[in-house]
Design an enzyme around this catalytic site. Structure first.
Site, PDB file in Angstrom:
ATOM      1  N   GLU A  50      33.602  52.540  21.552  1.00 13.49           N
ATOM      2  CA  GLU A  50      33.907  52.918  20.186  1.00 13.49           C
ATOM      3  C   GLU A  50      32.670  53.143  19.325  1.00 13.49           C
ATOM      4  O   GLU A  50      32.719  53.886  18.342  1.00 13.49           O
ATOM      5  CB  GLU A  50      34.770  51.837  19.498  1.00 13.49           C
ATOM      6  CG  GLU A  50      36.130  51.649  20.112  1.00 13.49           C
ATOM      7  CD  GLU A  50      36.154  50.489  21.095  1.00 13.49           C
ATOM      8  OE1 GLU A  50      35.436  50.576  22.120  1.00 13.49           O
ATOM      9  OE2 GLU A  50      36.872  49.530  20.829  1.00 13.49           O
ATOM     10  N   ASN A  51      31.586  52.441  19.637  1.00 13.06           N
ATOM     11  CA  ASN A  51      30.406  52.542  18.779  1.00 13.06           C
ATOM     12  C   ASN A  51      29.573  53.785  19.044  1.00 13.06           C
ATOM     13  O   ASN A  51      28.472  53.899  18.516  1.00 13.06           O
ATOM     14  CB  ASN A  51      29.549  51.271  18.884  1.00 13.06           C
ATOM     15  CG  ASN A  51      29.144  50.944  20.307  1.00 13.06           C
ATOM     16  OD1 ASN A  51      29.966  51.020  21.215  1.00 13.06           O
ATOM     17  ND2 ASN A  51      27.898  50.602  20.507  1.00 13.06           N
TER      18      ASN A  51
END
Lengths: 225, 239, 225, 239
Positions: A50-51
């Protein structure tokens, strides 16, 4: 009642068998992360975090970490050829926009209608949600890997979640330590179970009715210890 | 995990009648001329695909690219912000004869609607077009004392795109202002088909420099010396 | 009535005097583009074009064009040091998000409440809007450069627009061939006028009332022919 | 047109009491440690700025960075998705003592709300959080048979950001996954203050490789050997 069960690694191995070659995959923090270790020979999945990284690989050796190169669990990672970086809005566009083929998450509870509770068990302490609520709406296929029951033996597959929801009607398949179960039209359908466990015993460990089609496969995983 | 295809014909073979087709480019910069012409060729030879809805900032110029598609008769409707450019004859003729549809969208709203589709955002509010005829029939809401128009995402079946570099996983870079709508269209389409000047091995594009990550791309074709649409138009070429 | 008036270049020159050093500026197609030529000595504006370029410079010499390097008017441009490329959604985030300091547009009509009509004069032909409807909501300051009247002598500054609107209450200042006029609280306020024209004559060429504060400056531009 | 400033103290001097402050970074990657510590130093010396609302994915770890801000007592509220990380003591203590506020936002919604502010989109619809307690009180709408939650933009007064390269016009690149929320925060804040490992002349960053165009950046500070927050935490450092 003492029952045989798969290890966490074996549950992850089973989930990995369903990931097709070339799939874009997000694995939740914890048990789901193990899935990456068991990609079948000849298949290559691309892992999303996600990052803002696509195409990451194994953890680096201790001492070799670059702490600007981490995954959503803040663990150090490495890159595979073909990796890319992007910002958080693009990362969640990949998620929310349905571009991931598979998301595999952990669970506190899964309800027979596909509701998932996996972010909070009560109202005490500091709540934290991260990307879980996005991921459940994010992938073409959203699956759970989990022990079949809680540590104190209570069912995790239930008629209705009692813990706060992560998402409604979002889970398609659950890989547990005892069985592979699909959510179909508001009920659990058994696809595979450990050969060592009877249907009755499995049902008694499950908090909602298990529909059993004519063919229920054997859930058999290699010894990974 | 190799997304390369070997010919323009193969690349566009799966596009079906009635498809919503996003085509990258702004004017001639970024227009995937070889892919478009392969599609026109397929239509001329087989009668398919036809009845297409085409999304592009403009509506074709001269006698190449999207204008050639319109002239061929395979486009039912254009979705664009500026269907008048230097030589918009193809679209203008059909539009004035009521033979082609037009959904006119402000340029920034067009870009944002495409991005929204790619990002899983079914609707958003924008100040753009509030109080104008282009907002007629659209929901209006007030936030912090100001009025905004609700716009819906714009999804497509297929995007056809021109890139500069691609790797075999579909990671892309673009050339200068040829970037324009292309990264958004790759996000918004069910299938994204890309022609790139050069196709390289995974790892040959710096992960920091990837503009479109491969997750948004389905097929990659190397076209080493791509035609530049503006140059074709200026030299009077016709497909 | 024959009146003195500024040339297009002089109107553009006047608008350029109000652009501060370091401003991010979008210039509409046509007359507004001329503004870039008259940046005052010692000031450096950064020009934005909707198709995804920030920091572009003059047109290249004929024959030196790179047709992948164009502006929103599809004219060939060059880059200045510090330029950047970005996609259309980011480009219009710059616009709609209020990041531009100044947008300067052309006009068919400007109403005394700041309404602008600049995209369509009737219902015939092929309509085309481009980025105009975004730009009017985009900049900290949205201004118009225009002849004071139409080619057949009709006022372009009016009580209410009769042509289809581009945006409501969006224009702050109008630079015309005769005057500099602000929109304040729903009416036109005269800031500068050509010394050669009387207030009465200016009013007669304007389709709405002109408020005249105590100080009205002289609109004087250098000879740019 | 030179946006460079000469010290961390000068960079953060204009941040006012009660400001909404976006701070780049995800965990320790991308945390602008030097700027944060200059802000804590200013607060310790002058009592200002205080009563801050801080937007970040997390809520600080260990005794440095945002955790040091919280420990110092200058943060009234956190807006974040995951206020529990490896050592969230600073936030946890104040939260359980009811001395700090929390707005918990799903990570993707947080990113999209920040982008929306930067893009002039006051509200949008997302499937995320529909039917959960984090959607309580928010408008719900149905599009194409599916339910979505309306979310509002998230604006900030100031963003403080860590970049890899900056030019004096404020064009930025980032290092690896340290990019995360930073490009979005630069868009969403009234004033964006950036520390970069190296500040170069305009033109030294390839226009194709710029991640954050200078239009989104107001001040640039060179910090040649920036502290990496995760490394500080692992070595037990305290501000």
């Amino acid at each position: 009642m003492s029952v045989p069960k798969l290890t966490s690694a074996q549950v992850a191995w089973r989930a990995a068998q369903d990931i097709e070659d070339g799939a874009y995959v997000n694995l939740g923090i914890g048990l789901p992360e193990l899935v990456a270790r068991f990609q079948p020979e000849g298949r290559q999945a691309v892992f999303h975090t996600e990052n803002g990284v696509l195409g990451f690989g194994e953890a680096p050796a201790t001492g070799e970490e670059d702490w600007d190169l981490i995954n959503a669990g803040k663990k150090a990672i490495t890159l595979k050829p073909g990796a890319s970086f992007f910002h958080h809005a693009d990362s969640f566009a990949m998620v929310r926009g349905g571009h991931l083929d598979v998301a595999i998450l952990g669970a506190y509870q899964v309800a027979q209608n596909g509701d998932l509770a996996n972010w909070r068990v009560g109202s005490k302490g500091v709540p934290a949600v991260g990307g879980a609520m996005d991921l459940v709406h994010g992938a073409k296929r959203v699956a759970v890997v989990t022990d079949h029951v809680t540590k104190d033996g209570k069912p995790k597959l239930v008629e209705e979640c009692t813990f706060p929801l992560t998402g409604k009607e979002c889970i398609g398949r659950v890989y547990t330590s005892l069985a592979v179960i699909d959510v179909v039209d508001g009920r659990f359908v058994l696809r595979e179970k450990l050969p060592e466990i009877t249907l009755e015993d499995l049902q008694s460990l499950t908090g909602a009715g298990l529909a059993t089609p004519d063919h229920v496969g054997d859930l058999v995983a290699p010894d990974l210890s | 995990m190799d997304k390369t295809v070997s010919s323009p014909e193969q690349a566009v073979a799966g596009i079906e009648n009635g498809a919503v087709l996003m085509i990258g480019g702004f004017g001639g910069s970024g227009a995937p001329v070889e892919l478009i012409h392969a599609l026109v060729g397929r239509y001329v030879a087989t009668g398919s695909p036809t009845d297409l809805t085409v999304v592009n900032n403009n509506a074709g110029n001269g006698r190449v690219g999207i204008a050639a598609m319109i002239d061929a008769g395979m486009v039912a409707k254009m979705v664009c912000s500026f269907p008048r450019s230097s030589d918009p004859r193809a679209f203008t003729e059909k539009y004035l004869a009521d033979e082609i549809g037009l959904e006119l969208v402000p340029q920034g709203t067009l870009a944002e609607r495409i991005r929204a589709a790619g990002a899983g955002i079914p609707a958003f509010y924008t100040p753009t077009s509030y109080g104008t005829e282009l907002a007629e029939g659209k929901p209006v809401a007030e936030f912090d004392g100001k009025k905004y128009v609700q716009e819906r995402w714009l999804q497509a079946d297929v995007a056809i795109i021109k890139a500069e570099l691609a790797d075999t996983h579909g990671n892309l870079t673009y050339r200068h202002a040829a970037r324009n709508f292309s990264p958004l269209m790759c996000m918004a389409a069910g299938v994204s088909i890309v022609q790139a000047r050069k196709v390289v091995a995974p790892g040959e594009i710096d992960p920091e420099h990837v503009v479109t990550p491969g997750i948004f791309v389905d097929a990659v074709l190397e076209v080493p010396k791509p035609l530049q649409e503006e140059e074709l138009i200026r030299s009077g070429e016709a497909y």
